[in-house]
Design a protein around this motif. Structure first.
Motif, PDB file in Angstrom:
ATOM      1  N   THR A 209      -1.260   6.493   1.438  1.00 50.40           N
ATOM      2  CA  THR A 209      -2.549   5.836   1.675  1.00 50.40           C
ATOM      3  C   THR A 209      -2.562   5.175   3.043  1.00 50.40           C
ATOM      4  O   THR A 209      -3.550   5.270   3.783  1.00 50.40           O
ATOM      5  N   ALA A 210      -1.474   4.514   3.406  1.00 56.85           N
ATOM      6  CA  ALA A 210      -1.385   3.862   4.710  1.00 56.85           C
ATOM      7  C   ALA A 210      -1.463   4.900   5.834  1.00 56.85           C
ATOM      8  O   ALA A 210      -2.120   4.668   6.849  1.00 56.85           O
ATOM      9  N   THR A 211      -0.836   6.033   5.643  1.00 60.17           N
ATOM     10  CA  THR A 211      -0.870   7.096   6.647  1.00 60.17           C
ATOM     11  C   THR A 211      -2.286   7.639   6.805  1.00 60.17           C
ATOM     12  O   THR A 211      -2.764   7.816   7.926  1.00 60.17           O
TER      13      THR A 211
ATOM     14  N   VAL B 239       0.871  -1.171   0.000  1.00 60.51           N
ATOM     15  CA  VAL B 239       0.000   0.000   0.000  1.00 60.51           C
ATOM     16  C   VAL B 239       0.906   1.219   0.000  1.00 60.51           C
ATOM     17  O   VAL B 239       1.859   1.271   0.773  1.00 60.51           O
TER      18      VAL B 239
END
Length: 148
Positions: free
Chosen positions: A11-13, A7
């Protein structure tokens, strides 16, 4: 060799910030429901113990909610939607201000009750009822915002 993330980091953050936001609201709302129920059904000593613990958890959760809320809003900027979403957002911010002021009063009431010979648990019950209902309304507004 550069490791490949499944990912993208951005986006993960964003996902992490949103999950923190939801978790903080779960603490605030779940704790409010618990404090309300205990203040209704338990003795004054138990009520004050739960109330004191909840106040610490609530203000910590509120800090996380504000920080992550600003982060979520920053992800939308500069194109903050208008229309129904914008109206729900303005109402949500107004209600949040009311919750902040009411919670400051509620926390002061808990501290005063802790020092009193016979604490007024009925006042605490009403405070937690209002807090819980306001937080439920904030969650409902968040659902409107999340789903258009």
């Amino acid at each position: 060799m550069v490791p490949v993330l499944p990912v993208p980091l951005a986006t993960a953050t964003h996902l992490f910030v949103r999950w923190l936001h939801v978790l903080a609201m779960a603490v605030a709302l779940g704790g409010g429901v618990l404090a309300w129920g205990v203040s209704y059904a338990a003795d004054a000593e138990t009520t004050l113990t739960v109330a004191t613990t909840y106040e610490v958890a609530f203000w910590g959760a509120l800090g996380v909610l504000v920080m992550t809320g600003v982060g979520n809003l920053g992800a939308l900027a500069p194109a903050i939607p208008r229309g129904r979403w914008g109206a729900a957002f303005v109402v949500k911010l107004g209600l949040l201000l009311v919750v902040l002021i009411g919670s400051a009063v509620r926390t002061t009431t808990v501290r005063a009750a802790s020092d009193a010979a016979t604490p007024a648990t009925t006042t605490l019950e009403r405070g937690y009822a209002l807090t819980t209902l306001a937080l439920i309304t904030l969650v409902a507004l968040a659902a409107v915002m999340a789903h258009g």
